[in-house]
Design a protein around this motif. Sequence first.
Motif, short mmCIF file in Angstrom:
data_model
loop_
_atom_site.label_atom_id
_atom_site.label_comp_id
_atom_site.label_asym_id
_atom_site.label_seq_id
_atom_site.Cartn_x
_atom_site.Cartn_y
_atom_site.Cartn_z
N SER A 60 0.85 -2.76 -11.78
CA SER A 60 0.64 -1.52 -11.03
C SER A 60 -0.71 -1.52 -10.32
N LYS B 267 0.82 -1.21 0.00
CA LYS B 267 0.00 0.00 0.00
C LYS B 267 0.86 1.26 0.00
N GLN B 268 2.07 1.16 0.50
CA GLN B 268 2.95 2.32 0.56
C GLN B 268 3.76 2.52 -0.71
N ARG B 269 3.53 1.69 -1.73
CA ARG B 269 4.26 1.80 -3.00
C ARG B 269 3.29 2.08 -4.14
N PRO B 270 2.59 3.21 -4.12
CA PRO B 270 1.55 3.46 -5.13
C PRO B 270 2.11 3.68 -6.53
N ASN B 271 3.38 4.04 -6.66
CA ASN B 271 3.94 4.37 -7.97
C ASN B 271 4.81 3.26 -8.55
N LYS C 163 -2.64 -2.41 -7.51
CA LYS C 163 -2.37 -2.91 -6.15
C LYS C 163 -3.51 -3.78 -5.62
#
Length: 332
Positions: free
Chosen positions: A149, A125-129, A151
């Motif tokens: 990409s 969740k902390q890696r949206p990009n 999630k």
Amino acid sequence: MLENVQFANPQFFWLLLLLPMAVLWYFFKRKQENASLRISSTKGFSTSSFLPKLKPLLLALRLLALAAIITAMARPQTKDVSSRTKTTKGIDIVMAIDVSSSMLARDLKPNRLSALKEVAADFIKQRPNDRIGLVAYAGESYTKTPITSDKSIVLNALREITYGQLNDGTAIGMGLATSVNRLKESKAISKVIILLTDGVNNSGFIEPQTAADLAVEFDIKTYTIGLGTNGNALSPIAYNADGSFRYGMRQVEIDENLLKDIAKATGGKYFRATDNEKLEAIYDEINKLEKTEIEEFKYTRYEEKFRPWIYLAGALLLVEWVCRNTLFRSFI
């Protein structure tokens, strides 16, 4: 009128201090504005008009107009901020997860696999990009989710990972090789594998060192995590008659030297997680180490709101002028 409004020149509001001074000056000097007439009696004069009592209304109109002018000088304006982000360095990540029976050990709460899934979900969740994929391995390995990409797909796949989907064992080389295979065609500037295990390599037909050499060849950095407490852990040791696991104390065996060698060869780092808190801290550290570079462009548009205050001031002065030259003309 003042909702979501800011002022470009708020220092002009200090001029509002002149308004009370003007009121004091008016009440001290008003008697001198009118000529006095001394007579012995006012009998015969009509004094029923209330207009003289409303004369201070002229001053109020003028002061309100002045206040409106000062507000206009302070330049009220609204600000609309829009932003556009541009990812300048994307990262492709594959999380290789050990799903052997030892991952059901209860030294982490409620067990190793459940604790890992919870922490890994927060990491995703902390890696949206970034694009993320999942590889599961035990006695063999397979791709649970290719790098994507989306999630929601990754999180759903992570929740579905359970023990029993593969033959038991710990094929570290197979898990790493499958992860490399998922990333070798990636065009991302940075490619990362997070390999987690709680055992030693005892299955599979690909040696861990061979898989590590492949990772080096494709410039894939590997972070390795050894999961489990030091010493003994309450782990599955046999099956009960109903098919459930029978738990007992079992020695925790992690090939730390192998995991350190893989991490060192590929430019990554080795971590040891002995409880839930340390596991969470490890993923937080990896999250900080692998930062996606993002450019953010902000555009600010200002809309001036001083014109209504000028119009209000003009209207008040016009009303004051009309009243002064009509209703109150005979009293000035």
